[in-house]
Scaffold this motif. Structure first.
Motif, PDB file in Angstrom:
ATOM      1  N   LEU A  82       0.860  -1.183   0.000  1.00 32.66           N
ATOM      2  CA  LEU A  82       0.000   0.000   0.000  1.00 32.66           C
ATOM      3  C   LEU A  82       0.899   1.237   0.000  1.00 32.66           C
ATOM      4  CD1 LEU A  82      -2.995   0.963   0.284  1.00 32.66           C
ATOM      5  CD2 LEU A  82      -2.534   1.160   2.748  1.00 32.66           C
ATOM      6  N   ARG A  83       0.594   2.194  -0.880  1.00 32.49           N
ATOM      7  CA  ARG A  83       1.478   3.365  -0.993  1.00 32.49           C
ATOM      8  C   ARG A  83       0.675   4.597  -1.350  1.00 32.49           C
ATOM      9  NH1 ARG A  83       2.205   4.763  -6.332  1.00 32.49           N
ATOM     10  NH2 ARG A  83       2.091   3.147  -7.937  1.00 32.49           N
ATOM     11  N   ASP A  84       1.368   5.746  -1.367  1.00 37.13           N
ATOM     12  CA  ASP A  84       0.709   6.962  -1.851  1.00 37.13           C
ATOM     13  C   ASP A  84       1.068   7.175  -3.319  1.00 37.13           C
ATOM     14  OD1 ASP A  84       3.218   8.178  -1.981  1.00 37.13           O
ATOM     15  OD2 ASP A  84       2.909   9.445  -0.219  1.00 37.13           O
ATOM     16  N   ILE A  85       0.493   8.216  -3.915  1.00 36.79           N
ATOM     17  CA  ILE A  85       0.666   8.451  -5.355  1.00 36.79           C
ATOM     18  C   ILE A  85       2.106   8.860  -5.693  1.00 36.79           C
ATOM     19  CG2 ILE A  85      -0.050  10.881  -5.268  1.00 36.79           C
ATOM     20  CD1 ILE A  85      -1.393   8.681  -8.003  1.00 36.79           C
ATOM     21  N   HIS A  86       2.864   9.271  -4.655  1.00 35.41           N
ATOM     22  CA  HIS A  86       4.264   9.656  -4.883  1.00 35.41           C
ATOM     23  C   HIS A  86       5.205   8.459  -4.771  1.00 35.41           C
ATOM     24  CE1 HIS A  86       2.701  13.690  -4.647  1.00 35.41           C
ATOM     25  NE2 HIS A  86       2.142  13.375  -3.505  1.00 35.41           N
ATOM     26  N   GLY A  87       4.665   7.323  -4.398  1.00 33.58           N
ATOM     27  CA  GLY A  87       5.484   6.116  -4.354  1.00 33.58           C
ATOM     28  C   GLY A  87       5.833   5.658  -2.956  1.00 33.58           C
ATOM     29  N   LYS A  88       5.609   6.505  -1.948  1.00 29.27           N
ATOM     30  CA  LYS A  88       5.972   6.130  -0.574  1.00 29.27           C
ATOM     31  C   LYS A  88       5.095   5.008  -0.057  1.00 29.27           C
ATOM     32  CE  LYS A  88       7.288  10.525   1.413  1.00 29.27           C
ATOM     33  NZ  LYS A  88       6.525  11.659   1.913  1.00 29.27           N
ATOM     34  N   THR A  89       5.707   3.990   0.510  1.00 26.60           N
ATOM     35  CA  THR A  89       4.954   2.948   1.203  1.00 26.60           C
ATOM     36  C   THR A  89       4.358   3.570   2.456  1.00 26.60           C
ATOM     37  OG1 THR A  89       6.542   1.325   0.422  1.00 26.60           O
ATOM     38  CG2 THR A  89       5.148   0.676   2.288  1.00 26.60           C
ATOM     39  N   VAL A  90       3.068   3.300   2.710  1.00 25.70           N
ATOM     40  CA  VAL A  90       2.442   3.851   3.918  1.00 25.70           C
ATOM     41  C   VAL A  90       1.834   2.734   4.755  1.00 25.70           C
ATOM     42  CG1 VAL A  90       1.942   6.126   2.903  1.00 25.70           C
ATOM     43  CG2 VAL A  90       0.221   4.296   2.735  1.00 25.70           C
ATOM     44  N   THR A  91       1.816   2.972   6.068  1.00 22.84           N
ATOM     45  CA  THR A  91       1.015   2.118   6.938  1.00 22.84           C
ATOM     46  C   THR A  91      -0.368   2.754   7.021  1.00 22.84           C
ATOM     47  OG1 THR A  91       1.821   3.360   8.846  1.00 22.84           O
ATOM     48  CG2 THR A  91       2.940   1.283   8.344  1.00 22.84           C
ATOM     49  N   PHE A  92      -1.389   1.926   7.282  1.00 25.61           N
ATOM     50  CA  PHE A  92      -2.736   2.459   7.477  1.00 25.61           C
ATOM     51  C   PHE A  92      -3.154   2.168   8.910  1.00 25.61           C
ATOM     52  CE2 PHE A  92      -7.348   2.175   7.574  1.00 25.61           C
ATOM     53  CZ  PHE A  92      -7.666   3.440   7.086  1.00 25.61           C
ATOM     54  N   LYS A  93      -3.390   3.245   9.675  1.00 26.20           N
ATOM     55  CA  LYS A  93      -3.736   3.110  11.095  1.00 26.20           C
ATOM     56  C   LYS A  93      -2.800   2.129  11.792  1.00 26.20           C
ATOM     57  CE  LYS A  93      -8.453   4.683  10.808  1.00 26.20           C
ATOM     58  NZ  LYS A  93      -9.870   4.382  10.926  1.00 26.20           N
ATOM     59  N   GLY A  94      -1.529   2.246  11.457  1.00 26.58           N
ATOM     60  CA  GLY A  94      -0.522   1.423  12.135  1.00 26.58           C
ATOM     61  C   GLY A  94      -0.320   0.037  11.532  1.00 26.58           C
ATOM     62  N   TRP A  95      -1.065  -0.312  10.484  1.00 23.23           N
ATOM     63  CA  TRP A  95      -0.904  -1.633   9.857  1.00 23.23           C
ATOM     64  C   TRP A  95      -0.106  -1.526   8.552  1.00 23.23           C
ATOM     65  CZ3 TRP A  95      -2.405  -6.004  12.277  1.00 23.23           C
ATOM     66  CH2 TRP A  95      -3.386  -5.907  13.267  1.00 23.23           C
TER      67      TRP A  95
END
Ligand code: FRU
Length: 436
Positions: A56-69
């Motif tokens: 899961l990532r943002d449109i800029h390519g960064k991997t993101v956690t969602f609510k800590g997951w």
């Protein structure tokens, strides 16, 4: 065919991966070779085969956690459906769907398989192949899932998208929506080969990103050079600066891979990803290789790094290289010109002792590289490709880290199996910043 060749020269404005570049590929260089994996590797979930994976990532390519997951998406097939056997593994493409996994730590040891993402029946074609999952800008929990909608009869391969919402609590992650699937674009036969030109055409693996230079949204994808299969003339542009008296090797003309790009023209803020302008390929591999799969991009130090996976078996003519990830770098933004990384294009290949141990490497913006285990030879086996002794993977390999230094890359670290790292969290206040 005149019409086809004039079209070819009109659209081939991109950079080339040449025969001379591929001649520089060196197997087993420690800076560009995956470590040999332990035959006793752990399996994340033995009910499914897992292969191509994206976080899961943002449109800029960064991997993101969602609510800590931590959340990852992957092509999976139920082992109960394929058979939990070597044959089952090799038939997985005919059972493929997008599944997801979640983990509190990002450590491979505690991924939990969450099941199917796209509602059954929503994809109008038979199978779901690779793509990417992007948190919608300015939304707390909307996910746009881009993937390849693939059909057997008639043979079709169409980059597509579907939208849903991600939800999470202390116990896990789940999804809603993903019940309407929409085609993005098709191989046009002008910028990219279609099935009429090339019965083995590739057209898949959409990777969506916002380009920092012009703030527009683009899709990268796997394509082929337009024109009738095998009917290409390999000339000095495709050969590159080869040693004297090098002649065009037989069969080279069957290599016609292209890293494709299209620009979004519909309104992404409304979640409309249905209209795209097809643009000429960024990099073509005419004469060298017939497949450049899962292309993706990393922006670092003002440079644009373009990565793609390719197979030993899809090199053509005398060119050869390992299964692995290859790459190109531009000093001028996404449209290049591109130079092959490390002189040859090879970024990380399998060791010759285990030539098919990993595939589908994905490089994140911090240089962490995920891949899946394919077939791992038994230590000491006389034939590393002997199905009687190799172990089937269907799970994630150890994550490795590479350092990107201008036109060079270096393997520097080996991490745990299926280990992931995030460069951002979601939701964030910046997620709602329209200027992001
Ligand atoms: C890469 C790949 C992708 C495709 C998927 C199908 O491993 O071939 O190009 O979408 O796997 O399984």
């Amino acid at each position: 065919m005149n019409a086809v060749s004039s079209t070819q020269s009109a659209v081939q404005s991109g950079s080339r991966w040449t025969i001379a570049d591929a001649m520089k590929i060196r197997a087993d260089d420690p800076t560009t070779t995956m470590p040999v994996i332990d035959y006793a590797f752990p399996v994340i979930d033995s009910d499914v085969w897992q292969w191509d994976t994206w976080l899961l990532r943002d449109i800029h390519g960064k991997t993101v956690t969602f609510k800590g997951w931590y959340v990852m998406f992957a092509l999976v097939a139920d082992r109960a459906a394929t058979g939990d056997t070597t044959e089952g593994w090799h038939s997985r493409n005919n059972y493929s769907y997008i599944g997801y996994y979640y983990s509190r730590t990002g450590n491979g040891a505690d991924w939990k398989f969450g099941g199917r993402v796209i509602k059954e029946g929503a994809n109008s074609r038979s199978w779901e192949w690779s793509g990417c999952a992007v948190m919608r800008e300015n939304s707390a929990n909307t996910v746009d899932l881009f993937y390849t909608s693939v059909n057997d009869t008639p043979s079709e391969s169409v980059p597509s998208y579907t939208t849903g919402r991600i939800l999470a609590d202390a116990t896990g992650v789940w999804f809603e929506g993903f019940d309407v699937c929409t085609d993005m674009f098709q191989a046009d036969g002008v910028n990219y080969a279609n099935i009429v030109e090339d019965a083995y055409w590739d057209f898949r693996d959409p990777h969506i990103f916002r380009n920092p230079d012009d703030n527009q949204i683009y899709a990268l994808f796997e394509g082929n050079v337009p024109g009738m299969r095998g009917n290409f003339t390999i000339g000095s542009d495709e050969m590159g600066p080869v040693p004297p008296a090098t002649t065009v090797p037989a069969g080279a003309q069957y290599g016609a891979a292209a890293i494709g790009i299209a620009r979004l023209t519909s309104d992404s803020t409304r979640g409309d990803f249905s209209k795209w302008e097809m643009l000429p390929a960024l990099v073509t591999a005419l004469g060298v290789n017939d497949q450049t799969e899962r292309p993706h991009v990393v922006f670092q130090d003002g440079l644009t790094y373009l990565f793609t996976i390719s197979h030993h078996s899809t090199f053509t003519g005398n060119s050869t290289g390992p299964d692995g990830v290859y790459g190109f770098v531009s000093r001028n933004g996404i449209f290049g010109p591109y130079a092959p990384l490390n002189g040859s294009g090879l970024v990380l290949g399998n060791p010759s002792a285990a030539p098919y141990e990993t595939y589908s490497h994905f490089v994140d913006p911090a240089g962490y590289v995920q891949s899946f285990i394919d077939t791992l030879p038994q230590p000491g086996s006389a034939d590393p490709q002997d199905p009687a002794t190799y172990r089937i993977g269907g799970t994630l390999a150890p994550t490795v880290k590479i350092v990107l230094e201008g036109e060079r890359t270096y393997l520097t670290e080996v991490h745990a199996y299926g280990q992931v790292y995030a460069q951002g969290v979601w939701p964030t206040s910046s997620a709602f910043d329209k200027r992001s």
